[in-house]
Design a protein around this motif. Structure first.
Motif, short mmCIF file in Angstrom:
data_model
loop_
_atom_site.label_atom_id
_atom_site.label_comp_id
_atom_site.label_asym_id
_atom_site.label_seq_id
_atom_site.Cartn_x
_atom_site.Cartn_y
_atom_site.Cartn_z
N GLY A 104 0.70 -1.12 0.05
CA GLY A 104 -0.11 0.20 -0.12
C GLY A 104 0.94 1.42 0.03
N LYS A 105 2.14 1.11 -0.42
CA LYS A 105 2.97 2.32 -0.41
C LYS A 105 2.50 3.53 -1.42
CE LYS A 105 6.73 1.78 -2.73
NZ LYS A 105 6.30 2.76 -4.07
N THR A 106 2.46 3.12 -2.59
CA THR A 106 1.79 4.11 -3.59
C THR A 106 0.47 4.66 -3.21
OG1 THR A 106 3.00 3.52 -5.35
CG2 THR A 106 1.32 4.48 -6.08
N THR A 107 -0.47 3.58 -2.73
CA THR A 107 -1.92 4.09 -2.25
C THR A 107 -1.72 5.09 -1.52
OG1 THR A 107 -2.79 1.78 -2.87
CG2 THR A 107 -4.02 3.22 -1.60
N THR A 108 -0.83 4.88 -0.35
CA THR A 108 -0.90 5.86 0.80
C THR A 108 -0.24 7.02 0.25
OG1 THR A 108 -0.15 4.14 2.20
CG2 THR A 108 0.67 6.19 2.92
N ALA A 109 0.87 7.17 -0.51
CA ALA A 109 1.75 8.34 -1.19
C ALA A 109 0.45 9.20 -1.78
CB ALA A 109 2.57 8.04 -2.18
N ILE A 110 -0.35 8.33 -2.79
CA ILE A 110 -1.29 9.46 -3.47
C ILE A 110 -2.50 10.04 -2.37
CG2 ILE A 110 -3.32 9.16 -5.21
CD1 ILE A 110 -1.80 6.91 -6.64
N ASN A 111 -2.91 9.07 -1.74
CA ASN A 111 -4.09 9.54 -0.78
C ASN A 111 -3.66 10.29 0.51
OD1 ASN A 111 -6.57 8.15 -2.43
ND2 ASN A 111 -5.15 6.40 -2.30
N LEU A 112 -2.72 10.09 0.97
CA LEU A 112 -2.09 10.95 2.08
C LEU A 112 -1.96 12.53 1.54
CD1 LEU A 112 -1.38 11.58 4.84
CD2 LEU A 112 1.15 10.64 4.42
N ALA A 113 -1.19 12.34 0.19
CA ALA A 113 -0.99 13.68 -0.38
C ALA A 113 -2.11 14.35 -0.68
CB ALA A 113 -0.23 13.71 -1.52
N ALA A 114 -3.29 13.60 -1.34
CA ALA A 114 -4.52 14.27 -1.38
C ALA A 114 -5.25 14.78 -0.47
CB ALA A 114 -5.19 13.32 -2.19
N GLY A 115 -5.07 13.98 0.74
CA GLY A 115 -5.67 14.27 2.08
C GLY A 115 -5.18 15.47 2.67
N VAL A 116 -3.99 15.84 2.56
CA VAL A 116 -3.23 16.93 3.21
C VAL A 116 -3.37 18.23 2.32
CG1 VAL A 116 -1.04 17.95 3.36
CG2 VAL A 116 -1.41 15.61 4.21
N ALA A 117 -3.83 17.91 1.08
CA ALA A 117 -4.14 19.10 0.08
C ALA A 117 -5.47 19.54 0.32
CB ALA A 117 -3.90 18.45 -1.31
N VAL A 118 -6.40 18.46 0.65
CA VAL A 118 -7.76 18.75 0.87
C VAL A 118 -7.87 19.86 2.09
CG1 VAL A 118 -9.89 18.05 2.09
CG2 VAL A 118 -9.12 16.70 0.00
N ALA A 119 -6.83 19.69 2.79
CA ALA A 119 -6.81 20.66 4.14
C ALA A 119 -6.19 22.08 3.44
CB ALA A 119 -5.67 20.19 5.22
N GLU A 120 -6.16 22.40 2.13
CA GLU A 120 -5.51 23.52 1.73
C GLU A 120 -4.30 23.82 1.87
OE1 GLU A 120 -8.35 26.98 2.18
OE2 GLU A 120 -10.03 25.65 1.05
N VAL A 121 -3.47 23.00 2.21
CA VAL A 121 -1.91 22.98 2.38
C VAL A 121 -1.25 22.49 1.08
CG1 VAL A 121 0.00 21.78 3.81
CG2 VAL A 121 -2.30 22.17 4.83
N SER A 122 -0.40 23.51 0.61
CA SER A 122 0.35 23.23 -0.52
C SER A 122 1.14 21.99 -0.61
CB SER A 122 1.03 24.48 -1.02
OG SER A 122 2.16 24.69 -0.05
N THR A 123 1.11 21.01 -1.63
CA THR A 123 1.62 19.68 -1.42
C THR A 123 2.17 19.28 -2.64
OG1 THR A 123 -0.06 19.16 0.33
CG2 THR A 123 1.36 17.30 -0.62
N LEU A 124 3.20 18.99 -2.74
CA LEU A 124 3.63 18.26 -4.09
C LEU A 124 4.25 16.68 -3.83
CD1 LEU A 124 5.34 18.36 -6.89
CD2 LEU A 124 7.50 18.80 -5.58
N LEU A 125 3.84 15.72 -4.83
CA LEU A 125 4.03 14.32 -4.73
C LEU A 125 5.02 14.22 -5.79
CD1 LEU A 125 3.53 11.37 -3.81
CD2 LEU A 125 1.52 11.20 -5.48
#
Length: 265
Positions: A15-36
């Motif tokens: 679940g490494k890539t699943t976590t990378a995508i969805n954790l980054a997306a979850g942080v971005a939802v909080a309106e925090v600038s994020t780069l994956l």
């Protein structure tokens, strides 16, 4: 100040890539600038966010090997606060090409320095191996997040990863910390799943996230639609799990509150 978090486990299918995508997306939802950053030649984070990894475009490969400015390769995703530094199939040969380069373990670190002040968080999705690309990810990072699946061989190979982290801390990146350990693919019907969680907690204590990622069909389907699960099926248990993880991740970044007794002068 930008924080760089490498997501890695040399064991595939955790679940490494699943976590990378969805954790980054979850942080971005909080309106925090994020780069994956997709550092995996399989380019699953790239395709999982809706970009064809075979398409001719600038990628992390060009930034690594051809000294292309990463700004030329970064693409905006469907989510306003989430950008991607995509991978490309050419990255397959990068480990061989990096071998003869000077300070080859530092190349990703130097690439990310060029964009570092523009994001609050940079997440790096590493290959499922402990090769030169993963080493670059660890040298560039402030911390490492380790996904561990709730299955029989969960702890197999973890010792090797921890040993590599210790070597990196001692020789190449003394600031590297373990960000956290995330339990994935949890099935509450299986006694084994609960036993694995307890075993991992014995080893890692408070580093284990209280959020656990349960097995979820929507999580498996979302990448084929090129979307994080939050956009694909926001009411699924997978989406709820990763939103909870993003909240827990961000809460852990807050400095501990100073009590009136300790702050008194």
């Amino acid at each position: 100040m930008t924080k760089i978090v490498t997501i890695t486990n040399q064991k595939g299918g955790v679940g490494k890539t699943t976590t990378a995508i969805n954790l980054a997306a979850g942080v971005a939802v909080a309106e925090v600038s994020t780069l994956l950053v997709d550092l995996d030649p399989q380019a699953n984070s790239t395709s999982g966010l809706g970009f064809d990894a075979r398409e001719k475009r600038k990628s992390i490969y060009d930034a690594l090997i051809n000294d292309v400015d990463p700004h030329e390769a970064i693409v905006r995703t469907e989510m306003p606060y989430l950008s991607l530094l995509p991978s490309h199939i050419n990255l397959v040969g990068a480990e061989v090409e990096l071998v003869d380069m000077e300070a080859r373990e530092q190349i990703i670190k130097n690439v990310l320095k060029k964009v570092q002040g523009e994001y609050e968080y940079i997440f790096i999705d590493c290959p499922p191996s402990l090769g030169l690309l993963t080493l670059n990810g660890l040298v560039a990072a402030d911390s490492v997040l380790i996904p561990v699946q709730c299955e029989y061989f969960a702890l197999e190979g973890l010792g090797q990863l921890l040993n590599t982290i210790t070597i990196v801390q001692g020789n190449l990146n003394p600031r590297l910390q373990i960000e956290g350990v995330l339990m994935t693919m949890f099935d509450s019907r299986l006694r084994l799943s609960n036993q694995i969680v307890e075993e991992v907690k014995k080893h890692f204590g408070s580093k284990v996230y209280s959020t656990i990622i349960t097995r979820n069909v929507r999580l498996s389907e979302a990448p084929s639609y090129g979307k994080p699960v939050l956009l694909y099926e926001a009411v699924s248990s997978g989406a709820r799990n990763y939103m909870e993880l993003a909240r827990e991740f961000l809460q852990r970044q807050q400095p501990a509150a100073v009590s009136p007794a300790t702050s008194a002068t």
